[in-house]
Design an enzyme around this catalytic site. Structure first.
Site, short mmCIF file in Angstrom:
data_model
loop_
_atom_site.label_atom_id
_atom_site.label_comp_id
_atom_site.label_asym_id
_atom_site.label_seq_id
_atom_site.Cartn_x
_atom_site.Cartn_y
_atom_site.Cartn_z
N GLU A 171 0.80 -1.22 0.00
CA GLU A 171 0.00 0.00 0.00
C GLU A 171 0.83 1.28 0.00
OE1 GLU A 171 -2.80 -0.20 3.22
OE2 GLU A 171 -3.90 -1.82 2.28
N GLU A 355 -5.32 -8.70 1.11
CA GLU A 355 -5.97 -8.41 2.39
C GLU A 355 -7.44 -8.19 2.13
OE1 GLU A 355 -4.38 -5.12 4.70
OE2 GLU A 355 -2.32 -5.75 4.28
C1 GBH Z 1 -4.54 -2.09 5.54
O1 GBH Z 1 -4.72 -0.77 5.15
C2 GBH Z 1 -3.16 -2.29 6.04
O2 GBH Z 1 -2.34 -2.90 5.07
C3 GBH Z 1 -3.07 -3.08 7.31
O3 GBH Z 1 -1.81 -2.94 7.87
C4 GBH Z 1 -4.16 -2.62 8.23
O4 GBH Z 1 -4.06 -3.18 9.51
C5 GBH Z 1 -5.46 -2.99 7.61
O5 GBH Z 1 -5.58 -2.48 6.33
C6 GBH Z 1 -6.67 -2.53 8.38
O6 GBH Z 1 -6.74 -1.14 8.41
O7 GBH Z 1 -12.02 6.40 6.59
O8 GBH Z 1 -13.50 5.92 4.74
O9 GBH Z 1 -11.47 7.18 4.37
C7 GBH Z 1 -6.05 -0.39 4.88
C8 GBH Z 1 -6.18 0.69 3.86
C9 GBH Z 1 -6.89 2.91 3.56
C10 GBH Z 1 -8.51 1.28 4.15
C11 GBH Z 1 -7.76 4.01 4.12
C12 GBH Z 1 -9.44 2.36 4.64
C13 GBH Z 1 -9.81 4.76 4.80
C14 GBH Z 1 -11.30 4.61 4.85
N1 GBH Z 1 -7.14 1.69 4.27
N2 GBH Z 1 -9.14 3.66 4.11
S1 GBH Z 1 -12.12 6.14 5.15
#
Ligand code: GBH
Length: 447
Positions: A171, A355
Site C-alpha cells: 500500500e 488483504e
Molecule cells: C490495511 O490498510 C493495512 O495494510 C493493514 O496494515 C491494516 O491493519 C489494515 O488495512 C486494516 O486497516 O475512513 O472511509 O477514508 C487499509 C487501507 C486505507 C482502508 C484508508 C481504509 C480509509 C477509509 N485503508 N481507508 S475512510
C-alpha cells in the site's frame, strides 16, 4: 453463516491459494531486541496525540517470542499460505550494516512455515522505515529508493525461492499519502507535494528492485500490493460524477497507471501543477517493470461528491452498514474494482487479494468471541470475489486480514481485525467464531 461458494468455483480448485496476513510492526513487539533499530513508527508512537490512547508497538502481540505457537495456529486454522512482512530495522539497523540476528528470525519463520506445509508470502515494506533514513529525508529523498534496493537484494538473496511470493511495497498509497500528505501515519508530514514525491520514490524503488529480486529468486513470484477504494458518485449530477472520477484518478489509478502504463494521470498535474514530483527521465520506464501479480487489499468503497470551498472532492454520507472502524460494507465494489481493471488495463497481471477483512470488536465472553459481523463480511466478500472470477478476472489467491488482533496503526489496539482474539494482558490467543468458520471452510475443500 458458513462461507459457501458454488461447487464449481475456481476458488475451490487446488491451484487457488487461501492465506492469512499480518505485518511486522503490528504483531512482533521486541522493538529493541537483537539489534533492531528505531523505525518511523516507533518514533511516531512516541509523539503525543498521534496514536489513539498513546498505544505503541513495543509489545504488540509479542509474536517475536511466540513464533512457534503462532505458526501452529496458522496450521491449525488450515491456511495454505501466510503473508507476513520483514522489519527492515531488524535487517539493516545502521546504513550498510546487515544484522544476522535479524535474518535469523525470518529464517526461523520461513523454515517453520515450510515444515508445516504453509507457503511463505513475504512483504519487504509494510511501513516501518528505519528512522535513520527518515532523518535524511525518508521517502522525500531519492536516495531512500536506492537503500531499499540494497535491502530487497539482501533479503531475496538470503531467502531465495524458499519464499513463494515476494511483495515490494504494501500500500504505497497509505505509506506516502497518509504518511507524508495527511500526517495520519508515520512520519507525520502533511503536504500534498510531499505525498506525491514520496509516492514517486516508492514506485521508483519498486521498479529498481523487482528485476534484481527476480534474479535472486527466479522461481518465486514478484509484485506489489495496492489498497484500492473505489469512489462512487454521490448523485448523478455532472459535478459529483466528475469529482468521483477525479478521486479515483488521484487515489486509485495513480499507482496502476505508473506501474502498467508508465505514466501518472495527467488530470492531477493539470489541476495542481505544483504537486508534480521531481522525476528523472526514464523513471517511469523503470517503474513500468513486468510483474507476476498485483496484490489488492480490499476493505471498503467511498461515496464522493463535488468539493466545497475549492476542494477537489468531498465525502458523501453513505447509507451502507459499517464495520466497527466506520468503513462502509459493500462487497459489490470488490467485484466492480476487479472488472474495471480488465477494462482499463488490457495488460493487467494476475490478481491476488492480499488483504480483506473487517474490524469487529465483539468482546470475549466466557472464552468465546461471537464475531458474526466479521463472518458475514467474509462470506459476502468471498462470493463477490467469485463473481469477479466468473466475469473473467484471473484471481489466484485470497488472504484474510488478519491472523490475530494487532496494532491497528493510528487506532492503536482499539480496533480488532483478527480471526484470533488476543488478550493483551496475558497474550493469550483464542480462535474467534469467524476463525472457526475459516477452519471449517478450509478443511471442507477436497484437495
Ligand atoms: C490495511 O490498510 C493495512 O495494510 C493493514 O496494515 C491494516 O491493519 C489494515 O488495512 C486494516 O486497516 O475512513 O472511509 O477514508 C487499509 C487501507 C486505507 C482502508 C484508508 C481504509 C480509509 C477509509 N485503508 N481507508 S475512510
Amino acid at each position: 453463516m458458513t462461507f459457501e461458494l458454488p461447487k464449481n468455483s475456481k476458488m475451490l480448485q487446488p491451484e487457488f491459494t487461501f492465506g492469512v496476513a499480518t505485518a511486522a510492526f503490528q504483531i512482533e513487539g521486541a522493538t529493541t531486541e537483537d539489534g533492531r533499530c528505531e523505525s518511523i513508527w516507533d518514533r511516531f508512537c512516541s509523539l503525543p496525540g498521534k496514536v489513539l490512547n498513546g498505544d505503541d508497538g513495543t509489545e504488540a502481540c509479542d509474536h517475536y517470542h511466540r513464533l512457534e505457537q503462532d505458526l501452529d495456529l496458522i496450521k491449525e486454522l488450515g491456511f495454505d499460505a501466510y503473508r507476513f512482512s520483514v522489519a527492515w530495522p531488524r535487517i539493516e539497523p545502521a546504513e550498510g550494516e546487515w544484522n544476522e540476528l535479524g535474518f535469523a528470525f525470518y529464517q526461523r519463520l520461513i523454515d517453520g512455515l515450510i515444515e508445516r506445509g504453509i507457503k511463505p508470502y513475504l512483504t519487504l515494506y509494510h511501513w516501518d522505515l528505519p528512522q535513520y533514513l527518515e532523518d535524511k529525508g525518508g521517502w522525500i529523498n531519492r536516495e531512500t529508493a536506492y537503500r531499499f534496493v540494497d535491502y530487497a537484494e539482501k533479503i531475496t538473496q538470503r531467502f531465495g525461492d524458499k519464499v513463494a511470493c515476494y511483495t515490494t511495497f504494501n500500500e504505497p498509497w497509505c505509506a506516502a499519502f497518509l504518511g507524508y500528505r495527511r500526517g495520519e501515519h508515520a512520519p507525520g508530514l502533511a503536504e500534498d507535494r510531499l505525498g506525491f514525491q514520496a509516492a514517486h520514490h516508492m514506485m521508483l524503488a519498486h521498479g529498481l528492485a523487482l528485476p534484481k529480486m527476480r534474479k535472486a529468486a527466479p522461481k518465486a513470484k514478484h509484485g506489489i500490493v495496492l489498497n484500492f477504494m473505489l469512489a462512487y458518485a454521490n448523485s448523478d449530477s455532472a459535478a459529483d460524477v466528475a469529482a468521483a472520477h477525479y478521486c479515483n484518478e488521484e487515489n486509485n489509478y495513480f499507482f496502476l497507471d505508473a506501474l502498467l502504463n508508465a505514466q501518472y494521470p495527467e488530470s492531477i498535474w493539470q489541476k495542481h501543477p505544483d504537486w508534480r514530483p521531481m522525476m528523472l527521465p526514464g523513471d517511469l520506464a523503470i517503474i513500468n517493470t513486468e510483474m507476476d501479480y498485483i496484490g489488492i487489499n480490499y476493505y471498503s468503497s467511498t461515496l464522493i461528491k463535488a468539493g466545497s470551498d475549492g476542494a477537489d472532492y468531498d465525502f458523501g454520507e453513505s447509507e451502507l452498514p459499517k464495520t466497527d472502524i466506520g468503513w462502509a460494507i459493500y462487497p459489490k465494489a470488490l467485484t466492480e474494482t476487479l472488472v474495471n481493471y480488465k477494462k482499463r488495463y488490457p495488460n493487467f497481471p494476475a490478481v491476488l487479494i492480499t488483504e480483506n477483512g473487517a474490524a469487529d470488536n465483539t468482546p470475549i465472553v466466557d472464552g468465546k468471541i461471537t464475531d458474526d459481523m466479521r463472518s458475514q463480511y467474509y462470506a459476502d466478500h468471498l462470493l463477490a470475489l467469485n463473481d469477479a472470477i466468473e466475469a473473467g478476472v484471473d484471481v489466484q489467491g485470497y488472504f484474510a486480514w488478519s491472523l490475530m488482533d494487532n496494532f491497528e496503526w493510528a487506532f492503536g489496539y482499539s480496533q480488532r481485525f483478527g480471526i484470533v482474539h488476543v488478550d493483551y494482558q496475558t497474550q493469550q490467543r483464542t480462535i474467534k467464531k469467524s476463525g472457526l468458520e475459516w477452519q471449517r471452510f478450509l478443511k471442507a475443500r477436497s484437495r
